[in-house]
Design a protein around this motif. Structure first.
Motif, PDB file in Angstrom:
ATOM      1  N   LEU A 391       0.796  -1.227   0.000  1.00  0.00           N
ATOM      2  CA  LEU A 391       0.000   0.000   0.000  1.00  0.00           C
ATOM      3  C   LEU A 391       0.829   1.277   0.000  1.00  0.00           C
ATOM      4  CD1 LEU A 391      -3.012   0.587  -0.095  1.00  0.00           C
ATOM      5  CD2 LEU A 391      -3.025   0.749   2.393  1.00  0.00           C
ATOM      6  N   ASN A 392       1.773   1.410   0.907  1.00  0.00           N
ATOM      7  CA  ASN A 392       2.441   2.692   1.084  1.00  0.00           C
ATOM      8  C   ASN A 392       3.165   3.167  -0.168  1.00  0.00           C
ATOM      9  OD1 ASN A 392       1.868   3.945   3.471  1.00  0.00           O
ATOM     10  ND2 ASN A 392       3.816   3.513   4.448  1.00  0.00           N
ATOM     11  N   ILE A 393       4.051   2.333  -0.702  1.00  0.00           N
ATOM     12  CA  ILE A 393       4.821   2.746  -1.875  1.00  0.00           C
ATOM     13  C   ILE A 393       3.900   2.996  -3.055  1.00  0.00           C
ATOM     14  CG2 ILE A 393       6.488   1.938  -3.595  1.00  0.00           C
ATOM     15  CD1 ILE A 393       8.145   0.792  -1.382  1.00  0.00           C
ATOM     16  N   ALA A 394       2.903   2.111  -3.232  1.00  0.00           N
ATOM     17  CA  ALA A 394       1.973   2.263  -4.354  1.00  0.00           C
ATOM     18  C   ALA A 394       1.228   3.586  -4.288  1.00  0.00           C
ATOM     19  CB  ALA A 394       0.991   1.093  -4.372  1.00  0.00           C
ATOM     20  N   VAL A 395       0.865   4.029  -3.085  1.00  0.00           N
ATOM     21  CA  VAL A 395       0.145   5.288  -2.935  1.00  0.00           C
ATOM     22  C   VAL A 395       0.997   6.465  -3.397  1.00  0.00           C
ATOM     23  CG1 VAL A 395      -0.711   6.951  -1.221  1.00  0.00           C
ATOM     24  CG2 VAL A 395      -1.472   4.578  -1.142  1.00  0.00           C
ATOM     25  N   TRP A 396       2.244   6.521  -2.946  1.00  0.00           N
ATOM     26  CA  TRP A 396       3.110   7.646  -3.316  1.00  0.00           C
ATOM     27  C   TRP A 396       3.423   7.631  -4.802  1.00  0.00           C
ATOM     28  CZ3 TRP A 396       3.344  11.654  -0.390  1.00  0.00           C
ATOM     29  CH2 TRP A 396       3.222  11.537   0.998  1.00  0.00           C
ATOM     30  N   VAL A 397       3.624   6.449  -5.372  1.00  0.00           N
ATOM     31  CA  VAL A 397       3.881   6.353  -6.807  1.00  0.00           C
ATOM     32  C   VAL A 397       2.646   6.832  -7.588  1.00  0.00           C
ATOM     33  CG1 VAL A 397       4.267   4.748  -8.721  1.00  0.00           C
ATOM     34  CG2 VAL A 397       5.598   4.526  -6.615  1.00  0.00           C
ATOM     35  N   TRP A 398       1.468   6.363  -7.192  1.00  0.00           N
ATOM     36  CA  TRP A 398       0.237   6.736  -7.890  1.00  0.00           C
ATOM     37  C   TRP A 398       0.010   8.247  -7.836  1.00  0.00           C
ATOM     38  CZ3 TRP A 398      -4.399   9.106  -6.748  1.00  0.00           C
ATOM     39  CH2 TRP A 398      -5.442   8.905  -7.656  1.00  0.00           C
ATOM     40  N   LEU A 399       0.222   8.848  -6.677  1.00  0.00           N
ATOM     41  CA  LEU A 399       0.037  10.294  -6.543  1.00  0.00           C
ATOM     42  C   LEU A 399       0.998  11.073  -7.431  1.00  0.00           C
ATOM     43  CD1 LEU A 399      -0.463  10.647  -2.677  1.00  0.00           C
ATOM     44  CD2 LEU A 399      -2.178  11.122  -4.437  1.00  0.00           C
ATOM     45  N   ALA A 400       2.202  10.561  -7.603  1.00  0.00           N
ATOM     46  CA  ALA A 400       3.190  11.244  -8.448  1.00  0.00           C
ATOM     47  C   ALA A 400       2.878  11.097  -9.930  1.00  0.00           C
ATOM     48  CB  ALA A 400       4.588  10.697  -8.158  1.00  0.00           C
ATOM     49  N   GLU A 401       2.078  10.089 -10.292  1.00  0.00           N
ATOM     50  CA  GLU A 401       1.801   9.803 -11.698  1.00  0.00           C
ATOM     51  C   GLU A 401       0.523  10.439 -12.231  1.00  0.00           C
ATOM     52  OE1 GLU A 401       3.566   5.259 -12.091  1.00  0.00           O
ATOM     53  OE2 GLU A 401       1.541   5.569 -11.297  1.00  0.00           O
ATOM     54  N   ILE A 402      -0.505  10.528 -11.423  1.00  0.00           N
ATOM     55  CA  ILE A 402      -1.864  10.684 -11.921  1.00  0.00           C
ATOM     56  C   ILE A 402      -2.211  12.091 -12.402  1.00  0.00           C
ATOM     57  CG2 ILE A 402      -2.874  11.193  -9.666  1.00  0.00           C
ATOM     58  CD1 ILE A 402      -4.414   9.077 -12.550  1.00  0.00           C
ATOM     59  N   PHE A 403      -1.574  13.130 -11.896  1.00  0.00           N
ATOM     60  CA  PHE A 403      -2.015  14.494 -12.187  1.00  0.00           C
ATOM     61  C   PHE A 403      -1.348  15.055 -13.443  1.00  0.00           C
ATOM     62  CE2 PHE A 403      -2.278  14.157  -7.468  1.00  0.00           C
ATOM     63  CZ  PHE A 403      -3.663  14.159  -7.387  1.00  0.00           C
ATOM     64  N   PRO A 404      -2.057  15.901 -14.208  1.00  0.00           N
ATOM     65  CA  PRO A 404      -1.479  16.547 -15.391  1.00  0.00           C
ATOM     66  C   PRO A 404      -0.289  17.430 -15.032  1.00  0.00           C
ATOM     67  CG  PRO A 404      -3.875  16.717 -15.435  1.00  0.00           C
ATOM     68  CD  PRO A 404      -3.501  16.199 -14.076  1.00  0.00           C
ATOM     69  N   LEU A 405       0.600  17.620 -16.010  1.00  0.00           N
ATOM     70  CA  LEU A 405       1.870  18.294 -15.770  1.00  0.00           C
ATOM     71  C   LEU A 405       1.719  19.694 -15.194  1.00  0.00           C
ATOM     72  CD1 LEU A 405       4.946  18.588 -16.077  1.00  0.00           C
ATOM     73  CD2 LEU A 405       4.566  19.229 -18.477  1.00  0.00           C
ATOM     74  N   ASN A 406       0.838  20.523 -15.804  1.00  0.00           N
ATOM     75  CA  ASN A 406       0.824  21.930 -15.411  1.00  0.00           C
ATOM     76  C   ASN A 406       0.170  22.191 -14.058  1.00  0.00           C
ATOM     77  OD1 ASN A 406      -1.692  21.304 -16.474  1.00  0.00           O
ATOM     78  ND2 ASN A 406      -2.069  23.396 -17.175  1.00  0.00           N
ATOM     79  N   ILE A 407      -0.459  21.174 -13.460  1.00  0.00           N
ATOM     80  CA  ILE A 407      -0.979  21.338 -12.089  1.00  0.00           C
ATOM     81  C   ILE A 407      -0.429  20.251 -11.163  1.00  0.00           C
ATOM     82  CG2 ILE A 407      -3.129  22.435 -12.837  1.00  0.00           C
ATOM     83  CD1 ILE A 407      -4.457  19.618 -12.127  1.00  0.00           C
ATOM     84  N   ARG A 408       0.601  19.536 -11.618  1.00  0.00           N
ATOM     85  CA  ARG A 408       1.053  18.358 -10.860  1.00  0.00           C
ATOM     86  C   ARG A 408       1.507  18.726  -9.461  1.00  0.00           C
ATOM     87  NH1 ARG A 408       4.371  15.446 -14.600  1.00  0.00           N
ATOM     88  NH2 ARG A 408       2.391  14.583 -15.311  1.00  0.00           N
ATOM     89  N   GLY A 409       2.355  19.749  -9.352  1.00  0.00           N
ATOM     90  CA  GLY A 409       2.830  20.134  -8.024  1.00  0.00           C
ATOM     91  C   GLY A 409       1.706  20.602  -7.120  1.00  0.00           C
ATOM     92  N   LEU A 410       0.810  21.432  -7.668  1.00  0.00           N
ATOM     93  CA  LEU A 410      -0.318  21.930  -6.891  1.00  0.00           C
ATOM     94  C   LEU A 410      -1.246  20.797  -6.460  1.00  0.00           C
ATOM     95  CD1 LEU A 410      -2.242  24.119  -5.802  1.00  0.00           C
ATOM     96  CD2 LEU A 410      -3.162  24.334  -8.125  1.00  0.00           C
ATOM     97  N   ALA A 411      -1.587  19.911  -7.399  1.00  0.00           N
ATOM     98  CA  ALA A 411      -2.560  18.847  -7.112  1.00  0.00           C
ATOM     99  C   ALA A 411      -2.031  17.842  -6.095  1.00  0.00           C
ATOM    100  CB  ALA A 411      -2.950  18.130  -8.410  1.00  0.00           C
ATOM    101  N   ILE A 412      -0.775  17.431  -6.240  1.00  0.00           N
ATOM    102  CA  ILE A 412      -0.233  16.491  -5.255  1.00  0.00           C
ATOM    103  C   ILE A 412      -0.051  17.200  -3.914  1.00  0.00           C
ATOM    104  CG2 ILE A 412       2.217  16.852  -5.795  1.00  0.00           C
ATOM    105  CD1 ILE A 412       2.685  13.896  -5.279  1.00  0.00           C
ATOM    106  N   GLY A 413       0.240  18.508  -3.954  1.00  0.00           N
ATOM    107  CA  GLY A 413       0.341  19.262  -2.708  1.00  0.00           C
ATOM    108  C   GLY A 413      -0.974  19.313  -1.957  1.00  0.00           C
ATOM    109  N   ILE A 414      -2.075  19.524  -2.688  1.00  0.00           N
ATOM    110  CA  ILE A 414      -3.400  19.529  -2.065  1.00  0.00           C
ATOM    111  C   ILE A 414      -3.703  18.161  -1.466  1.00  0.00           C
ATOM    112  CG2 ILE A 414      -5.882  19.697  -2.525  1.00  0.00           C
ATOM    113  CD1 ILE A 414      -5.183  21.742  -4.729  1.00  0.00           C
ATOM    114  N   SER A 415      -3.447  17.106  -2.236  1.00  0.00           N
ATOM    115  CA  SER A 415      -3.750  15.744  -1.777  1.00  0.00           C
ATOM    116  C   SER A 415      -2.959  15.399  -0.523  1.00  0.00           C
ATOM    117  CB  SER A 415      -3.439  14.738  -2.884  1.00  0.00           C
ATOM    118  OG  SER A 415      -4.196  14.993  -4.043  1.00  0.00           O
ATOM    119  N   VAL A 416      -1.650  15.661  -0.574  1.00  0.00           N
ATOM    120  CA  VAL A 416      -0.792  15.294   0.546  1.00  0.00           C
ATOM    121  C   VAL A 416      -1.058  16.183   1.754  1.00  0.00           C
ATOM    122  CG1 VAL A 416       1.611  15.025   1.283  1.00  0.00           C
ATOM    123  CG2 VAL A 416       0.938  14.346  -1.022  1.00  0.00           C
TER     124      VAL A 416
END
Length: 500
Positions: A391-416
């Motif tokens: 679970l743990n590693i898969a979650v962090w990998v998935w979060l790093a992959e799923i969001f579009p490029l131009n909002i990736r930092g913002l979107a993963i920041g909101i999620s985390v």
């Protein structure tokens, strides 16, 4: 490669080859993962340092709780700010800034006065600085690695950061145990426990100065020549140019939208972006609601509740760190072999079962039974092993992959941010829950686990075996959601999307 929705984007790329460029990717991941090591050590060290620190500074239980949770709540803010900063100034520069913050935070804690109020105040300030750095690292390092890694091995490369996190936690547990058993009588030994992480902070700072910027971030900023120069060092020549063309193509398609509705406005204006950010928040929160960090922060307390002495509990807690490392090795081996959704479902099913068994053992085995603490310790060990393996590693990998490029930092920041906030609530409430409910607290985690299983099955798209650009295209037109299973098995019933 996964067969779930693979697009032509993957087929258009030349095959992945070995050579100096692949070794370069490995070196970059090692240096960047020092951020994960710091993340793990700083979150794990408090489990052994809280006792001697509280004694020397004369802290109350509430003040001790503030010191521990200050890092966690600050990490929530750091996750959000780190994501925004990485979108603005770049992934690499942000990690360099975080390395400085790790070092400064350690100095505040280690050099804090011994007097009660002044010591408490300075330690809390240091923990807040460390928390901002931890949160930033939890957001930026996985994105940096995901954007540099070839899609065929992106899971294992990005997953190395979580492996570094659990290794840092294990080192913290071991160092705590060794120092407590050998120098526990020395006043201020807790300062040494905290001070150890200054070394990897220095390594991260100087190492990242020699690492490249994310080529995808460079393309997003219009710096395509620099992006190609970076790709030429981490891919074969033909692969570098083909990959650059894909990134440019997707970035060009979004330029008009990005210019008119950047950041939050873009997310709010697009129903698919709104949905995936909400799902990202849910995945981050689900990870924390397993209670994994409650064990990492308060493992010795749980073991004391089961029947271990204080000293034995601190030593036995190192087994949880070992379980995390073993699980991390298993996860990295499977990360590019099993689909993300598969690992999510397996992991959450196993952790929920372990919670249920711990609760049952706590109720059914008498407190005066000498076997009780060992049974519970084994079950908690299996919980940590399951969590890290699936679970743990898969979650962090998935979060790093799923969001579009131009909002990736913002979107993963909101999620985390939301993940860390829930983490902070658990850090504050677990001691009270364990004191008042004992081991039946684990039944609460089991109930939440069942609910989260339904959420993961119904809402989480697959990301393995696809380029980041292919994922982005499928996400923005909603195709990625049409690939999800139509029915949800839940307690013998079926949830039908067509009727709900």
């Amino acid at each position: 490669m996964s067969g779930h929705g693979a697009s032509a984007a993957e087929a258009q790329l030349p095959p992945l080859t070995k050579g100096p460029h692949s070794k370069r990717v490995g070196l970059i991941s090692i240096v960047a993962c020092l951020g994960g090591l710091l993340f793990g050590y700083d979150t794990g060290v408090s489990s052994g340092a809280e006792g001697p620190m509280s004694d020397e500074l004369g802290l109350s239980d509430l003040q001790t709780g503030v010191v521990i949770s200050a890092l966690v709540f600050a990490a929530a803010v750091g996750a959000f700010l780190g994501g925004r900063m990485s979108d603005a100034i770049g992934r690499r520069k942000t990690i360099v800034v975080l390395a400085v913050m790790f070092f400064v935070g350690v100095l505040f804690v280690v050099l804090s006065p011994s007097s009660h109020l002044a010591g408490f105040t300075v330690v809390v300030i240091g923990r807040i600085i460390l928390g901002l750095a931890v949160g930033g690292a939890s957001t930026v390092v996985p994105v940096y690695l995901a954007e540099l890694a070839p899609f065929e091995i992106r899971g294992s490369i990005t997953g190395r950061n979580e492996m570094a996190i659990v290794t840092g936690q294990f080192l913290a547990f071991c160092i705590n145990a060794v120092l407590d058993n050998t120098l526990g009588h020395v006043e201020g030994i807790w300062r040494v426990m905290f001070g150890v992480c200054a070394l990897p902070a220095i390594g991260l700072f100087f190492g990242m100065l020699r690492m490249p910027e994310s080529p995808r971030w460079l393309v997003e900023k219009g710096r395509t020549d620099e992006a190609l120069a970076v790709l030429d060092t981490i891919r074969s020549s033909d692969r570098a140019r083909a990959e650059l063309n894909q990134v440019i193509g997707v970035a060009s398609d979004e330029e008009e939208v990005e210019a008119s509705k950047p950041g939050f406005k873009q997310i709010l204006a697009n129903k698919w972006l709104r949905r995936i950010v909400l799902v990202g928040m849910g995945v981050a929160v689900a990870q924390q609601l397993t209670g994994i960090n409650a064990i990492m922060y308060y493992g010795p307390r749980v073991l004391e509740e089961s029947g271990f002495s204080e000293s034995a509990a601190l030593t036995a807690a190192t087994a949880f760190g070992l379980a995390a490392v073993i699980g991390g090795v298993i996860a990295l081996r499977n990360m590019d072999r099993l689909d993300r959704r598969t690992t999510f479902i397996i992991g959450l099913s196993l952790t929920t079962l372990c919670h249920l068994l711990v609760g049952i053992a706590g109720l059914s085995i008498p407190e005066d039974n000498s076997v009780r603490p060992y049974v519970i310790a084994v079950l908690v060990f299996l919980f940590v092993l399951s969590m890290q393996s699936f679970l743990n590693i898969a979650v962090w990998v998935w979060l790093a992959e799923i969001f579009p490029l131009n909002i990736r930092g913002l979107a993963i920041g909101i999620s985390v941010f939301f993940g860390w906030f829930v983490n902070g609530l658990l850090a504050l409430t677990i001691p009270t829950l364990v004191t008042n409910l004992g081991l039946t607290t684990f039944f609460l985690f089991a109930i939440v686990g069942v609910i989260m299983l339904g959420f993961l099955w119904h809402e989480v798209p697959e990301t393995r075996g696809r380029t980041l650009e292919g994922l982005e295209e499928a996400l923005l037109d909603g195709e990625i959601y049409r690939e999800l299973p139509r029915r949800l098995p839940f307690a013998g019933l079926f949830y039908d999307r067509d009727r709900h």
